[in-house]
Each structure stands twice: as C-alpha cells, then as structure tokens.
Design an enzyme around this catalytic site. Sequence first.
Site, PDB file in Angstrom:
ATOM      1  N   THR A  58       0.931   1.550  -3.236  1.00 19.21           N
ATOM      2  CA  THR A  58       1.627   2.092  -2.071  1.00 19.21           C
ATOM      3  C   THR A  58       3.036   1.546  -1.939  1.00 19.21           C
ATOM      4  O   THR A  58       3.974   2.261  -1.580  1.00 19.21           O
ATOM      5  CB  THR A  58       0.832   1.785  -0.787  1.00 19.21           C
ATOM      6  OG1 THR A  58      -0.418   2.467  -0.837  1.00 19.21           O
ATOM      7  CG2 THR A  58       1.587   2.226   0.457  1.00 19.21           C
ATOM      8  N   THR A 117      -3.193  -1.796  -2.673  1.00 15.70           N
ATOM      9  CA  THR A 117      -4.133  -2.610  -1.900  1.00 15.70           C
ATOM     10  C   THR A 117      -5.596  -2.248  -2.128  1.00 15.70           C
ATOM     11  O   THR A 117      -6.472  -3.089  -1.938  1.00 15.70           O
ATOM     12  CB  THR A 117      -3.823  -2.492  -0.397  1.00 15.70           C
ATOM     13  OG1 THR A 117      -3.928  -1.120   0.008  1.00 15.70           O
ATOM     14  CG2 THR A 117      -2.431  -3.015  -0.089  1.00 15.70           C
ATOM     15  N   ASP A 118      -5.881  -1.008  -2.550  1.00 14.66           N
ATOM     16  CA  ASP A 118      -7.278  -0.570  -2.592  1.00 14.66           C
ATOM     17  C   ASP A 118      -8.130  -1.378  -3.566  1.00 14.66           C
ATOM     18  O   ASP A 118      -9.306  -1.628  -3.302  1.00 14.66           O
ATOM     19  CB  ASP A 118      -7.355   0.918  -2.939  1.00 14.66           C
ATOM     20  CG  ASP A 118      -6.928   1.803  -1.779  1.00 14.66           C
ATOM     21  OD1 ASP A 118      -6.736   1.267  -0.663  1.00 14.66           O
ATOM     22  OD2 ASP A 118      -6.772   3.016  -1.980  1.00 14.66           O
ATOM     23  N   SER A 138      -3.549   2.218  -7.357  1.00 16.36           N
ATOM     24  CA  SER A 138      -4.532   1.190  -7.723  1.00 16.36           C
ATOM     25  C   SER A 138      -5.951   1.736  -7.778  1.00 16.36           C
ATOM     26  O   SER A 138      -6.850   1.086  -8.332  1.00 16.36           O
ATOM     27  CB  SER A 138      -4.462   0.003  -6.760  1.00 16.36           C
ATOM     28  OG  SER A 138      -4.988   0.337  -5.489  1.00 16.36           O
TER      29      SER A 138
END
Length: 341
Positions: A13, A86-87, A55
């Site tokens: 992101t 972040t995932d 990700s």
Amino acid sequence: MKKRVLIIATGGTIASTSEGEGLTPTASGRELADKVPLLDTIADLDFVQPMNIDSTNMRPRDWLRIKDVIAGAYDRYDGFVVLHGTDTMAYTAAALSYLIQDSEKPIVLTGSQQPMASPFTDAKLNLYQSVLYAADEASRDVNVVFSGKVIAGTRAHKQRTMSFNAFMSMNYPSLAYIRNDRIVRAGADLRAGGAVPERTGASPRVCGELDERVIVLKLTPELQPSIFGLLKRDYDAVILETFGIGGIPSYGDNSYEDAILDWVESGRTLVVTTQVPEEGLDLGVYEVGRAYAENPGILKGDDMSTEALVAKTMWALGQSRDPEQVRELFYREVNHDRMPR
C-alpha cells in the site's frame, strides 16, 4: 558519522497509486523516501527493488529473495528497512527472523495503511521512524516498526484493517516505542542490568531452505477428520488451530484421534495451536485435548502467533526431515518467538 541504511522496497500500500481498478504498487523506494522530510538527515540511504507487488501475492520464494538481498549486502550497511504491504507483513517478518538469525544489525519491516500519495497518509511517519530505528546503534534483529511501536518480527500480528495502529505484539511486550524522533526501549529490548549489548561484528546465521508445503487448518464445528487424508498429497505439515485452550472434538468416537495419529505416523508434521489470539495453548487442561498432550510427534505452538508458526514450521522442515531434529528446531527460541522451555 551517519549510518548506512539499505531500503528494500517490495511494493504494498505504501507504494500504491490508483490505476482506475484499485490501488496498485507503482512507486519505487527512492520515490517514497523523497516524500519524507528530513529522512536523509538520519542516515545515508541506498535503495534496491527486488519486486513491486501487493503483499497478498508475497510467497515463501519472495521471502528468500529478500533474505538474499540482505545477506548479500549485510557487510556494507548498518541497518535495513524493508518496505512491505501490511496484509502479509507479519508472515515475512517471522520468516526473516528464522532465515537471518542473531543479527546484530537491525532488519526493520514497515509499510502503511494509506498510500504515500494520500493526503492523510501514515506512510511518512512509519518510514521516518523505521529508518531512525534502523540507524540506531542499539537496534538489532528483525522487527516491525509501525505506528510508533517496535514489535519483534515473530510476534507481529495485523489486528486492524483500516486504523493506523494496525499491528499488535502477540503475547509479548513491544520492544520499544518511538515518540517523534526518540526511541524508548522497553524491558523486552534490554538485557541484564538494563543495558543493550554492544555489537561484536559477528555474522548472523543465514538459512536458505524452506518447505512451502505447510497449511493452517482451523477447526470448525462438524469439520470432518477425513480432511487429514485429503491433505496428504499436497502438504507435509498441518498447523491445527484448535478450539479454546486446546480442544479437539471426539464426538463420542475416535475418528479425530485416529486421523491425527495417522497423519503423524505417516511421517508428516502436526503443530497444534489455538484459534484464540491471546494467551496461548495448554492441551492438558481438558479431556478433549489431553489425549494429544504427551504425544512426542505432536508439536505445541504454546503462545506463538499463527504467522510465526507457519514460518517456523517451513524453516524447520527446510533444515531437516528427521522428526527429532525438527522437534529440536521447533522448540528453539528465536527472536522472542516463544518463552524458553
């Protein structure tokens, strides 16, 4: 003299822009750094871009690519910052903890909940504080730096999908907090006497193999134990998320116990954990778990996160197929991943 920090951009992101069909990673690491005021006053920065992906598409082979970048540049830099979506950041942070062990130099993962181009982004502060932490002489090992918290790479877990404080430290205190440009280290990041150990110049232990054939299986009411037989073709290990503190159904027969023991006796690995996020596993509390508590072929996840269990099982099976050696590797404490037995 300023420290040298290598920024390893992988997408996510933080690097995304809107291309009309949703956010897509497009910005390079250098372009991201150029958006952060005063970043170049902290350290001398270099950049490398081994990939630029969402990700969600990050896989074990990509963890190995990131590991290779760090290992190849290790002697030339004082610290490393991995920009990551972040995932799956917690999986990558855990994997790097096992692939690069006992690093006297910090390896920091960070990202953001909003793209760098967003007017309300958290990307600038996360990147600034990550470089600050990576350039600090007292920092070491693999960590996640996010929203002012420093979390051990094996203890990070994404708890929120939209809020800026997306990550929590699972069953372990945060190692430090960053307030503006000040690092406040907690007890977990200090050694005896409250002192941070000096760097000796020792090289980290770098590992190069992973077994990707690991699956997480979450128990749900009426899940049929025959699922273990169906998984045999494609997987070498199952991480079984049990109910509560360690409950595994019996349903008045031995079907679950038979299926689980058959899996273990076939030479495959079974790791038992809990689907409850906090406080961990204890198979010995209830009758529905006690049947498995003393079986040496069943590994217990204790209070480890699922992300760390996936990465550690892949790492352990990548090093050995001998059940005793796998067991020893699994129960070895690495980067705060479990309390020493």
